[in-house]
Design a protein around this motif. Structure first.
Motif, PDB file in Angstrom:
ATOM      1  N   ALA A 175     -25.776  67.739 -55.235  1.00 49.51           N
ATOM      2  CA  ALA A 175     -24.577  68.401 -54.715  1.00 49.51           C
ATOM      3  C   ALA A 175     -24.925  69.762 -54.116  1.00 49.51           C
ATOM      4  O   ALA A 175     -24.378  70.151 -53.074  1.00 49.51           O
ATOM      5  CB  ALA A 175     -23.540  68.557 -55.826  1.00 49.51           C
ATOM      6  N   HIS A 176     -25.846  70.483 -54.759  1.00 52.53           N
ATOM      7  CA  HIS A 176     -26.237  71.801 -54.241  1.00 52.53           C
ATOM      8  C   HIS A 176     -26.922  71.669 -52.889  1.00 52.53           C
ATOM      9  O   HIS A 176     -26.616  72.436 -51.951  1.00 52.53           O
ATOM     10  CB  HIS A 176     -27.165  72.482 -55.252  1.00 52.53           C
ATOM     11  N   GLU A 177     -27.828  70.713 -52.758  1.00 53.66           N
ATOM     12  CA  GLU A 177     -28.514  70.512 -51.484  1.00 53.66           C
ATOM     13  C   GLU A 177     -27.537  70.048 -50.403  1.00 53.66           C
ATOM     14  O   GLU A 177     -27.607  70.491 -49.249  1.00 53.66           O
ATOM     15  CB  GLU A 177     -29.637  69.486 -51.647  1.00 53.66           C
ATOM     16  N   ALA A 178     -26.616  69.145 -50.768  1.00 51.22           N
ATOM     17  CA  ALA A 178     -25.609  68.687 -49.799  1.00 51.22           C
ATOM     18  C   ALA A 178     -24.719  69.845 -49.367  1.00 51.22           C
ATOM     19  O   ALA A 178     -24.374  69.977 -48.183  1.00 51.22           O
ATOM     20  CB  ALA A 178     -24.773  67.564 -50.415  1.00 51.22           C
ATOM     21  N   HIS A 179     -24.356  70.695 -50.334  1.00 50.58           N
ATOM     22  CA  HIS A 179     -23.532  71.869 -50.026  1.00 50.58           C
ATOM     23  C   HIS A 179     -24.256  72.794 -49.055  1.00 50.58           C
ATOM     24  O   HIS A 179     -23.656  73.287 -48.082  1.00 50.58           O
ATOM     25  CB  HIS A 179     -23.209  72.591 -51.342  1.00 50.58           C
ATOM     26  N   LYS A 180     -25.549  73.036 -49.274  1.00 50.65           N
ATOM     27  CA  LYS A 180     -26.311  73.901 -48.369  1.00 50.65           C
ATOM     28  C   LYS A 180     -26.418  73.294 -46.974  1.00 50.65           C
ATOM     29  O   LYS A 180     -26.305  74.010 -45.972  1.00 50.65           O
ATOM     30  CB  LYS A 180     -27.714  74.140 -48.943  1.00 50.65           C
ATOM     31  N   ARG A 181     -26.631  71.980 -46.913  1.00 50.19           N
ATOM     32  CA  ARG A 181     -26.738  71.347 -45.593  1.00 50.19           C
ATOM     33  C   ARG A 181     -25.418  71.412 -44.843  1.00 50.19           C
ATOM     34  O   ARG A 181     -25.390  71.610 -43.624  1.00 50.19           O
ATOM     35  CB  ARG A 181     -27.210  69.895 -45.748  1.00 50.19           C
ATOM     36  N   LEU A 182     -24.306  71.226 -45.570  1.00 49.44           N
ATOM     37  CA  LEU A 182     -23.003  71.323 -44.913  1.00 49.44           C
ATOM     38  C   LEU A 182     -22.773  72.739 -44.381  1.00 49.44           C
ATOM     39  O   LEU A 182     -22.275  72.921 -43.255  1.00 49.44           O
ATOM     40  CB  LEU A 182     -21.894  70.935 -45.893  1.00 49.44           C
ATOM     41  N   HIS A 183     -23.103  73.730 -45.184  1.00 50.38           N
ATOM     42  CA  HIS A 183     -22.980  75.107 -44.707  1.00 50.38           C
ATOM     43  C   HIS A 183     -23.812  75.319 -43.444  1.00 50.38           C
ATOM     44  O   HIS A 183     -23.341  75.918 -42.469  1.00 50.38           O
ATOM     45  CB  HIS A 183     -23.441  76.083 -45.803  1.00 50.38           C
ATOM     46  N   LYS A 184     -25.036  74.815 -43.462  1.00 52.59           N
ATOM     47  CA  LYS A 184     -25.940  75.041 -42.342  1.00 52.59           C
ATOM     48  C   LYS A 184     -25.479  74.306 -41.090  1.00 52.59           C
ATOM     49  O   LYS A 184     -25.461  74.877 -39.989  1.00 52.59           O
ATOM     50  CB  LYS A 184     -27.360  74.604 -42.711  1.00 52.59           C
ATOM     51  N   ILE A 185     -25.095  73.031 -41.232  1.00 58.07           N
ATOM     52  CA  ILE A 185     -24.743  72.260 -40.045  1.00 58.07           C
ATOM     53  C   ILE A 185     -23.474  72.796 -39.395  1.00 58.07           C
ATOM     54  O   ILE A 185     -23.347  72.821 -38.170  1.00 58.07           O
ATOM     55  CB  ILE A 185     -24.605  70.759 -40.382  1.00 58.07           C
ATOM     56  N   PHE A 186     -22.543  73.289 -40.218  1.00 53.64           N
ATOM     57  CA  PHE A 186     -21.331  73.868 -39.628  1.00 53.64           C
ATOM     58  C   PHE A 186     -21.614  75.258 -39.055  1.00 53.64           C
ATOM     59  O   PHE A 186     -21.038  75.634 -38.033  1.00 53.64           O
ATOM     60  CB  PHE A 186     -20.207  73.931 -40.662  1.00 53.64           C
ATOM     61  N   ALA A 187     -22.501  76.008 -39.727  1.00 51.47           N
ATOM     62  CA  ALA A 187     -22.838  77.338 -39.205  1.00 51.47           C
ATOM     63  C   ALA A 187     -23.618  77.232 -37.906  1.00 51.47           C
ATOM     64  O   ALA A 187     -23.475  78.082 -37.014  1.00 51.47           O
ATOM     65  CB  ALA A 187     -23.639  78.111 -40.247  1.00 51.47           C
ATOM     66  N   ASP A 188     -24.461  76.195 -37.778  1.00 49.97           N
ATOM     67  CA  ASP A 188     -25.274  76.025 -36.574  1.00 49.97           C
ATOM     68  C   ASP A 188     -24.540  75.299 -35.455  1.00 49.97           C
ATOM     69  O   ASP A 188     -25.084  75.160 -34.354  1.00 49.97           O
ATOM     70  CB  ASP A 188     -26.557  75.249 -36.907  1.00 49.97           C
ATOM     71  N   ALA A 189     -23.350  74.785 -35.741  1.00 48.91           N
ATOM     72  CA  ALA A 189     -22.613  74.054 -34.715  1.00 48.91           C
ATOM     73  C   ALA A 189     -22.293  74.983 -33.551  1.00 48.91           C
ATOM     74  O   ALA A 189     -21.935  76.149 -33.750  1.00 48.91           O
ATOM     75  CB  ALA A 189     -21.313  73.483 -35.291  1.00 48.91           C
ATOM     76  N   PRO A 190     -22.448  74.503 -32.320  1.00 52.53           N
ATOM     77  CA  PRO A 190     -22.154  75.362 -31.162  1.00 52.53           C
ATOM     78  C   PRO A 190     -20.691  75.773 -31.148  1.00 52.53           C
ATOM     79  O   PRO A 190     -19.800  74.968 -31.423  1.00 52.53           O
ATOM     80  CB  PRO A 190     -22.499  74.479 -29.966  1.00 52.53           C
ATOM     81  N   LYS A 191     -20.476  77.025 -30.883  1.00 55.33           N
ATOM     82  CA  LYS A 191     -19.113  77.554 -30.844  1.00 55.33           C
ATOM     83  C   LYS A 191     -18.456  77.185 -29.513  1.00 55.33           C
ATOM     84  O   LYS A 191     -19.042  77.358 -28.451  1.00 55.33           O
ATOM     85  CB  LYS A 191     -19.117  79.070 -31.025  1.00 55.33           C
ATOM     86  N   ALA A 192     -17.254  76.653 -29.599  1.00 58.40           N
ATOM     87  CA  ALA A 192     -16.529  76.282 -28.379  1.00 58.40           C
ATOM     88  C   ALA A 192     -16.094  77.536 -27.645  1.00 58.40           C
ATOM     89  O   ALA A 192     -15.514  78.446 -28.237  1.00 58.40           O
ATOM     90  CB  ALA A 192     -15.305  75.438 -28.733  1.00 58.40           C
ATOM     91  N   PRO A 193     -16.404  77.629 -26.353  1.00 53.99           N
ATOM     92  CA  PRO A 193     -15.978  78.819 -25.602  1.00 53.99           C
ATOM     93  C   PRO A 193     -14.458  78.826 -25.453  1.00 53.99           C
ATOM     94  O   PRO A 193     -13.811  77.772 -25.490  1.00 53.99           O
ATOM     95  CB  PRO A 193     -16.672  78.643 -24.245  1.00 53.99           C
ATOM     96  N   PRO A 194     -13.881  80.006 -25.281  1.00 56.44           N
ATOM     97  CA  PRO A 194     -12.427  80.057 -25.062  1.00 56.44           C
ATOM     98  C   PRO A 194     -12.058  79.344 -23.760  1.00 56.44           C
ATOM     99  O   PRO A 194     -12.731  79.496 -22.740  1.00 56.44           O
ATOM    100  CB  PRO A 194     -12.128  81.558 -25.001  1.00 56.44           C
ATOM    101  N   ARG A 195     -11.023  78.552 -23.821  1.00 52.94           N
ATOM    102  CA  ARG A 195     -10.611  77.774 -22.645  1.00 52.94           C
ATOM    103  C   ARG A 195      -9.130  78.002 -22.368  1.00 52.94           C
ATOM    104  O   ARG A 195      -8.360  78.359 -23.256  1.00 52.94           O
ATOM    105  CB  ARG A 195     -10.855  76.278 -22.877  1.00 52.94           C
ATOM    106  N   ILE A 196      -8.774  77.766 -21.100  1.00 58.55           N
ATOM    107  CA  ILE A 196      -7.374  77.771 -20.709  1.00 58.55           C
ATOM    108  C   ILE A 196      -7.042  76.369 -20.204  1.00 58.55           C
ATOM    109  O   ILE A 196      -7.929  75.536 -19.994  1.00 58.55           O
ATOM    110  CB  ILE A 196      -7.093  78.815 -19.610  1.00 58.55           C
ATOM    111  N   ASN A 197      -5.777  76.093 -20.067  1.00 58.17           N
ATOM    112  CA  ASN A 197      -5.362  74.793 -19.556  1.00 58.17           C
ATOM    113  C   ASN A 197      -5.638  74.723 -18.056  1.00 58.17           C
ATOM    114  O   ASN A 197      -4.967  75.373 -17.249  1.00 58.17           O
ATOM    115  CB  ASN A 197      -3.870  74.568 -19.829  1.00 58.17           C
ATOM    116  N   MET A 198      -6.664  73.969 -17.713  1.00 57.83           N
ATOM    117  CA  MET A 198      -7.063  73.845 -16.310  1.00 57.83           C
ATOM    118  C   MET A 198      -6.128  72.877 -15.585  1.00 57.83           C
ATOM    119  O   MET A 198      -5.599  71.935 -16.187  1.00 57.83           O
ATOM    120  CB  MET A 198      -8.500  73.343 -16.225  1.00 57.83           C
ATOM    121  N   PRO A 199      -5.921  73.083 -14.289  1.00 59.69           N
ATOM    122  CA  PRO A 199      -5.115  72.120 -13.523  1.00 59.69           C
ATOM    123  C   PRO A 199      -5.852  70.797 -13.411  1.00 59.69           C
ATOM    124  O   PRO A 199      -7.078  70.726 -13.534  1.00 59.69           O
ATOM    125  CB  PRO A 199      -4.968  72.805 -12.157  1.00 59.69           C
TER     126      PRO A 199
END
Length: 574
Positions: free
Chosen positions: A301-325
């Motif tokens: 559980a500890h290793e799974a918890h660390k991997r979840l933290h890492k994979i979500f922390a390393d996930a690319p951040k979505a840039p701010p977007r507006i509603n495009m035509p």
């Protein structure tokens, strides 16, 4: 699925944060449970020292009635804290599961294979929360309570219990120190093994006929044995510490009884105190013993918890977007370059080298060229499934990243070279699993792809289920359903990667009709072609050779030139 305003990297952290109130409630009920755990020893003490000496039956009855009530509350509180943890695990899964699935799905777009599986790790954490190890951790803070009661009985018994607790804690720390690396390595190897197993099953169609099944199984067996061996080393050590801790705890209880007997002979404690102190001391050590006994699950559980933290922390951040035509279909490809992945920067040859072209709404371009000329790589870059190392793709002047996947997907159609439909009905697949899809739009897409009549011949028509243990389509049928999915909703931008590789003459005609229908409605179409029939309905041709553009222009002009050695397409058949 998290909304666009919430950073993916914070989803897991926030989900755990929202469980804080639940953990506080569990801690409260754990306090009540641990206090009520003194009921049994205290009742025994009263029976030995008060009831037996006085011979009072009413006193025994009154004490027993109190004990019954207290044990009822003990059972209720223990049930409530377990239920709270179970519900917390459920809420964590509900909050994180969609995002974990999305991350796992998107990891397939990465050049480097990903063996970390967030859904499996989430399952491990979810199973750990309501488990005995977690309950033991909530009981650990109450060890001083039991030690204090034992000290009240007699200070010698208290110090003996403290000494025993130090030994048990030392065993727990030694267990963690000697098994941590082996358990972590074994879990990493298990992830690689699972990835290999999934690959083997997915490619069984080629592995079995080629006689590779036995050798692939041998390779899996080697990986499996190695993983088991590493895990077994850690398991053997953990089992040794668990057995040692259990034996020592039994020895400690006997030592407490022996010391208590000595103190009773010296008239320093009563006979009832002997048994009560032994039980309470055993209860003080029980949480530590429970955690040690579940140590493998704690590490997992500890290793799974660390991997979840890492994979979500390393996930690319979505840039701010507006509603495009809504896009009109003007496509601009400027300087797109893609190198072979995995090598050092200076040693990577280009797959695509400075690709530049532009299409207007209603244009359809056929991209031709020999094998390994970069056609499929270009197709993936054009739909955003792969990012170029240099250059950019713009739709109506905006890069694809300026749209969200959902918004762009409504205006984009894509038929990949390797197509696999998702488990569900044919209607679901054509409608892209949109629960609000209009049936008329689904049928229209099927008609455009020339697959409507074929679907009606299936046992359940559009409701025919695909996937495991259900109807299987031929390669040509699969490709035509995929084409229907690509043209569903008449998107303004369509990319087809070798769409006729499994089609017969009727399928080729349907493909040409579909491309013409898209062009007539103003859609921009890009067709990666290896067979000449795929470009019958296009008005432009782009010739790729060695990852570079050899020719680009109107179809008639390009095909009048000598494309035979470049594209491998017989000019007279085009």
């Amino acid at each position: 699925m998290a909304n666009d305003t919430e950073a993916v990297g914070t989803i897991y952290k926030h989900a755990l944060g929202r469980l804080r109130r639940t953990f506080v409630m569990v801690a409260f009920f754990s306090a009540a449970v641990n206090i009520l755990m003194l009921t049994g020893p205290m009742f025994m003490l009263q029976v030995y020292d008060r009831v037996l000496s006085s011979g009072s039956l009413p006193t025994l009855q009154a004490l027993f009635a109190i004990v019954v009530v207290l044990f009822l509350f003990l059972g209720l509180y223990d049930f409530l804290r377990t239920r709270l943890l179970s519900r917390a695990a459920y809420r964590l899964d509900q909050a994180v599961g969609p995002a974990a699935h999305d991350l796992w799905m998107r990891s397939a777009l990465l050049a480097k294979p990903v063996t970390v599986r967030p859904l499996n790790d989430l399952s491990v954490v979810r199973g750990f929360l309501p488990g005995p190890a977690m309950l033991g951790m909530f009981d650990l803070p109450w060890i001083p309570l039991y030690l204090g009661v034992v000290f009240v009985v007699h200070v010698w018994l208290g110090w003996l219990t403290v000494a025993g607790l130090v030994v048990v804690a030392a065993l727990a720390l030694a267990n963690q120190w000697t098994t941590r690396n082996h358990h972590a390595k074994a879990m990493g190897m298990d992830g690689s093994e699972s990835f290999f197993v999934e690959q083997s099953r997915r490619n069984a169609e080629s592995l079995v006929p080629l006689g590779m099944a036995g050798r692939v199984t041998t390779r899996w067996d080697s990986m499996h044995r190695e993983g088991l061996a590493v895990g077994q080393v850690g398991g053997d050590r953990a089992e040794g510490f668990t057995a040692a801790s259990k034996a020592f705890r039994l020895l400690l209880q006997s030592s407490l009884l022996g010391l208590g007997g000595y103190l009773a002979l010296q008239q320093e404690i009563s006979a009832g105190m002997i048994v009560a102190a032994s039980i309470i001391a055993g209860r003080a050590l029980a949480p530590v013993d429970a955690v040690i006994g579940q140590w493998r699950n704690v590490v997992r559980a500890h290793e799974a918890h660390k991997r979840l933290h890492k994979i979500f922390a390393d996930a690319p951040k979505a840039p701010p977007r507006i509603n495009m035509p809504d896009p009109q279909g003007q496509l601009t490809v400027a300087g797109v370059t893609k190198y072979v992945p995995g090598l050092r920067a200076g040693e990577r040859p280009p797959i695509l080298d400075m690709i530049n072209f532009q299409l207007e709404p209603g244009d359809a371009v056929g991209v031709i060229g020999p094998s390994a000329s970069g056609k499929s790589t270009l197709a993936r870059i054009l739909v955003g499934a792969m990012q170029p190392d240099h250059g950019e793709v713009r739709l109506d002047g905006a890069t694809l990243a300026q749209w969200s996947d959902t918004d762009l997907g409504r205006h984009l159609g894509y038929l990949p070279q390797k197509l696999e439909l998702i488990a569900g009905s044919i209607r679901d697949n054509i409608a892209r699993f949109d629960p609000d899809a209009d049936d008329n739009a689904v049928i229209e897409a099927a008609r455009i792809a020339g697959v409507h009549d074929m679907i009606l011949q299936l046992p359940d028509g559009y409701a025919t289920s695909l996937g495991f243990d259900s109807a299987q389509l031929s390669g040509g049928q699969l490709q035509r359903v995929g084409l229907a999915r690509a043209v569903y909703g008449m998107p303004r931008y369509v990319v087809l990667d070798e769409p006729n590789s499994n089609l017969d003459a009727a399928g080729d005609d349907a493909l040409s009709s579909a491309i013409m229908a898209l062009r007539e409605r103003g859609s921009t179409v890009v067709v990666m072609a290896h067979r000449p029939s795929a470009i019958a309905a296009v008005n432009k041709v782009l010739v790729l050779h060695g990852g570079r553009i050899a020719e680009f222009g109107p179809k008639e002009d390009v095909l009048q030139k000598s494309v035979r050695p470049v594209a491998g397409l017989p000019k007279e058949k085009v």
